[in-house]
Motif scaffolding. Sequence first.
Motif, short mmCIF file in Angstrom:
data_model
loop_
_atom_site.label_atom_id
_atom_site.label_comp_id
_atom_site.label_asym_id
_atom_site.label_seq_id
_atom_site.Cartn_x
_atom_site.Cartn_y
_atom_site.Cartn_z
N LEU A 169 5.53 -3.25 -11.85
CA LEU A 169 5.90 -4.45 -12.69
C LEU A 169 5.39 -5.07 -11.16
N ASN A 170 4.12 -5.41 -11.04
CA ASN A 170 3.41 -6.69 -9.52
C ASN A 170 3.96 -7.73 -9.93
N THR A 171 3.32 -8.16 -8.75
CA THR A 171 3.16 -9.28 -8.30
C THR A 171 1.49 -10.17 -8.65
N HIS A 172 1.06 -11.36 -8.79
CA HIS A 172 -0.30 -11.86 -9.13
C HIS A 172 -0.60 -12.92 -8.35
N VAL A 173 0.40 -13.39 -8.11
CA VAL A 173 -0.20 -14.69 -7.05
C VAL A 173 0.38 -15.29 -5.96
N ASP A 174 0.15 -14.58 -5.02
CA ASP A 174 -0.32 -14.77 -3.49
C ASP A 174 -0.06 -16.04 -2.70
N ILE A 175 1.30 -16.86 -2.85
CA ILE A 175 1.36 -18.18 -2.51
C ILE A 175 0.94 -18.73 -0.97
N ILE A 176 0.46 -17.67 0.11
CA ILE A 176 -0.01 -17.57 1.59
C ILE A 176 -1.53 -17.93 1.53
N ASP A 177 -2.09 -17.89 2.04
CA ASP A 177 -3.51 -18.07 2.50
C ASP A 177 -3.69 -16.77 3.57
N TRP A 178 -3.40 -15.72 3.76
CA TRP A 178 -3.28 -14.86 4.55
C TRP A 178 -4.30 -14.58 5.25
N ARG B 12 0.00 -1.27 -0.65
CA ARG B 12 -0.03 0.04 -0.11
C ARG B 12 0.83 1.17 -0.17
N ILE B 13 0.49 2.18 -0.73
CA ILE B 13 1.08 3.25 -0.84
C ILE B 13 0.30 4.33 -1.13
N ASP B 14 0.42 5.90 -0.66
CA ASP B 14 -0.12 6.95 -1.38
C ASP B 14 0.18 7.05 -2.79
N PRO B 15 -1.03 7.60 -3.98
CA PRO B 15 -0.67 8.51 -5.00
C PRO B 15 0.31 9.55 -4.99
N GLU B 16 0.29 10.40 -4.10
CA GLU B 16 1.13 11.19 -3.60
C GLU B 16 2.61 11.28 -3.56
N ILE B 17 2.19 9.88 -3.21
CA ILE B 17 4.59 9.19 -2.66
C ILE B 17 4.47 8.78 -3.83
N VAL B 18 3.89 7.87 -4.80
CA VAL B 18 3.97 7.63 -6.00
C VAL B 18 4.33 8.83 -6.97
N ASP B 19 3.96 9.29 -6.44
CA ASP B 19 4.62 11.03 -7.47
C ASP B 19 5.92 11.55 -7.46
N ALA B 20 6.42 11.18 -6.67
CA ALA B 20 7.51 11.70 -6.48
C ALA B 20 8.91 10.53 -5.78
N LEU B 21 8.34 9.72 -6.43
CA LEU B 21 9.16 8.19 -6.72
C LEU B 21 10.44 8.45 -7.50
N PRO B 22 9.79 9.28 -8.92
CA PRO B 22 11.44 9.55 -9.32
C PRO B 22 12.21 9.70 -9.14
N SER B 23 11.97 10.87 -8.96
CA SER B 23 12.71 12.43 -8.25
C SER B 23 14.11 11.82 -7.57
N LEU B 24 13.09 10.52 -6.21
CA LEU B 24 14.31 10.00 -5.81
C LEU B 24 14.90 9.47 -6.68
N GLY B 25 14.52 8.54 -7.73
CA GLY B 25 16.36 7.62 -8.42
C GLY B 25 15.51 6.05 -8.50
N TYR B 26 14.10 6.13 -8.13
CA TYR B 26 13.44 5.02 -7.95
C TYR B 26 12.47 4.49 -9.53
N GLN B 27 12.46 3.51 -10.64
CA GLN B 27 12.45 3.74 -11.52
C GLN B 27 11.76 2.43 -11.54
N ALA B 28 10.71 1.66 -10.74
CA ALA B 28 10.06 0.94 -10.91
C ALA B 28 9.48 0.73 -9.75
N LEU B 29 7.93 0.51 -9.91
CA LEU B 29 6.90 0.56 -8.36
C LEU B 29 6.50 -0.54 -7.98
N SER B 30 6.68 -2.23 -7.58
CA SER B 30 5.72 -3.41 -7.21
C SER B 30 4.73 -3.10 -6.11
N VAL B 31 3.67 -3.35 -6.05
CA VAL B 31 2.54 -4.12 -5.58
C VAL B 31 1.98 -5.29 -6.15
#
Length: 249
Positions: free
Chosen positions: A164-173, A133-152
């Motif tokens: 670059l997301n994940t789609h299959v969670d092997i644990i039944d939380w 989980r991440i706020d969209p305003e934080i996402v907007d600022a990621l490239p300025s910090l050097g991040y080139q990708a986000l994975s949720v």
Amino acid sequence: MTEKKLLDTLDSFAHRGVAADLWLRDDDATEPTSALDQLLALSDRYAVPMTLAVIPEPTGDALARRLDSAEKIDVAVHGWAHRNHAGPNEKKRELGLHRPKDTVLAELQSGFEKLQNLYPGRFVPMLVPPWNRIDPEIVDALPSLGYQALSVYGPEKAAPIHLLNTHVDIIDWRGTRGGKDHDLLFAETAERIVVAEQEARTTGILTHHLDHDEAAWAFFDRLFTLTANHPGCRWRSAGSLVEKAGSTA
Ligand SMILES: [Zn+2]
């Protein structure tokens, strides 16, 4: 039984001469443990690349030394301290706006720099938010910090940074907190592979080595036995996928 569904899907890809891109993200590493040894042994045995989402604040040289001999492991930034700042009635969140935005961004910059220094050869400039989980305003600022990708977790949505997301969670939380039923996981993986091809995306498998029970570990063996040498898929490192996205952007 649905192992066959995944196999049939991969066979049809191979027939058409295409290979589905798979990648694996394992969360929450901070230090060497026997569970981490078990994960790294699987990566070695099947020659499958894996991305460790490492929590920057508590980690240090011990984990870096342990990974020295790991051939196919890269490292991404898992928040800062994996600390919840949301209220008691909210979903857990470290990267929300419960604190001043600049405070959160300063932590994300510290995490980037710390892991880049610890892992000069393995570092992927990708943020993996704790609890996905991440706020969209934080996402907007990621490239300025050097991040080139986000994975949720979940289907990719429009974003100002490569996802670059994940789609299959092997644990039944929500249920047993153990490994999910294998047939269900094979079916989910097969379905995602088909959608990923239509959207020119990848299929991300999400794991948490510190929380795996026997069923979760056993799933790796079945999955890798089926996929490691199948011409209808290829296991990719996050580093190569992020690099590819950067070069075509
Ligand atoms: Zn986590």
